[in-house]
Design a protein around this motif. Structure first.
Motif, PDB file in Angstrom:
ATOM      1  N   GLU A  50      15.569   1.405  65.337  1.00 33.78           N
ATOM      2  CA  GLU A  50      16.210   2.677  65.771  1.00 33.78           C
ATOM      3  C   GLU A  50      15.369   3.735  66.405  1.00 33.78           C
ATOM      4  OE1 GLU A  50      20.153   3.795  62.971  1.00 33.78           O
ATOM      5  OE2 GLU A  50      18.103   3.449  61.998  1.00 33.78           O
ATOM      6  N   HIS A  53      14.183   3.033  69.835  1.00 32.93           N
ATOM      7  CA  HIS A  53      15.175   3.495  70.718  1.00 32.93           C
ATOM      8  C   HIS A  53      14.964   4.453  71.857  1.00 32.93           C
ATOM      9  CE1 HIS A  53      19.480   2.699  72.498  1.00 32.93           C
ATOM     10  NE2 HIS A  53      19.485   3.845  72.187  1.00 32.93           N
ATOM     11  N   PRO A  54      14.812   5.700  71.220  1.00 36.72           N
ATOM     12  CA  PRO A  54      14.513   6.630  72.169  1.00 36.72           C
ATOM     13  C   PRO A  54      13.440   6.762  73.220  1.00 36.72           C
ATOM     14  CG  PRO A  54      14.521   7.511  69.918  1.00 36.72           C
ATOM     15  CD  PRO A  54      14.687   5.930  70.009  1.00 36.72           C
ATOM     16  N   LYS A  55      12.380   5.856  72.857  1.00 36.13           N
ATOM     17  CA  LYS A  55      11.001   5.797  73.502  1.00 36.13           C
ATOM     18  C   LYS A  55      11.445   4.721  74.789  1.00 36.13           C
ATOM     19  CE  LYS A  55       8.322   6.131  69.291  1.00 36.13           C
ATOM     20  NZ  LYS A  55       7.558   5.397  68.469  1.00 36.13           N
ATOM     21  N   ARG A  56      12.307   4.156  74.919  1.00 34.14           N
ATOM     22  CA  ARG A  56      12.811   3.205  75.982  1.00 34.14           C
ATOM     23  C   ARG A  56      11.719   2.437  76.559  1.00 34.14           C
ATOM     24  NH1 ARG A  56      17.459   4.678  78.912  1.00 34.14           N
ATOM     25  NH2 ARG A  56      18.471   6.472  77.931  1.00 34.14           N
ATOM     26  N   GLU A 111      22.534   1.668  74.157  1.00 35.27           N
ATOM     27  CA  GLU A 111      23.455   2.066  72.796  1.00 35.27           C
ATOM     28  C   GLU A 111      24.111   0.818  72.284  1.00 35.27           C
ATOM     29  OE1 GLU A 111      22.918   4.004  75.392  1.00 35.27           O
ATOM     30  OE2 GLU A 111      21.355   5.380  74.385  1.00 35.27           O
TER      31      GLU A 111
END
Length: 171
Positions: A50, A53-56, A111
């Motif tokens: 999790e 995830h935003p770091k891609r 996602e």
């Protein structure tokens, strides 16, 4: 095995089917036999997924994805299964990275993958063997469908390029 996968597309699908069967069983067993600490390990890896995830970063995500699946296999407490899957661990890591890169090309949302892992983790944390197995099987079926779609798209692109070359030659 890596060279087998490189030269025989069907072997990749056999590998995914093998993983679906083994990891589904491992998840079922983990939900039943895992210690509280085993479940904490699985949950800790999921929390890292999790956070990543935003770091891609697909390399980090793929590594954590493989670690998550490995933690489930370890929590199954079946020595034979554990030995078999550990011997394939490098292959799993490579497979996870390849699968993710293919799915990103298909514009499959990351996602969806994270939510599938969440469903697996939730079922394990709830110690629900039936739901845990079903969640793993659904996840790997999704990966399989994505790879099939990618293969079809590649073939369609090859045909389109041939038509384009033919059209260019008609001038």
């Amino acid at each position: 095995m890596t060279s087998l996968f490189a030269s025989h597309d069907e072997a990749v699908f056999d590998y995914i089917a093998f993983r679906r069967d083994m990891e589904g069983l491992a998840a079922e067993r983990a939900a039943t036999f895992a210690s509280d600490t085993d479940l904490k390990v699985i949950n800790a890896v999921f929390e890292k997924m999790e956070a990543a995830h935003p770091k891609r970063n697909p390399t980090d995500e793929a590594r954590l994805d493989a670690d998550f699946h490995q933690a489930i296999i370890e929590a199954s407490h079946n020595v034979v299964m554990l030995h078999m899957m550990r011997s394939m661990y490098d292959l799993l890591r490579e497979g996870v990275f390849y699968n993710r890169s293919v799915m990103f090309k298909l514009r499959t949302t990351r996602e969806v993958l994270l939510e599938q892992h969440r469903a697996i983790n939730d079922a394990l944390q709830a110690r629900d063997p039936v739901v845990a197995r079903a969640a793993v099987e659904a996840h790997l079926s999704y990966v399989e469908r994505s790879l099939e779609d990618h293969g079809k798209a590649q073939k369609n692109e090859e045909i389109a390029k041939q038509r384009f070359e033919h059209e260019q030659g008609r001038e």
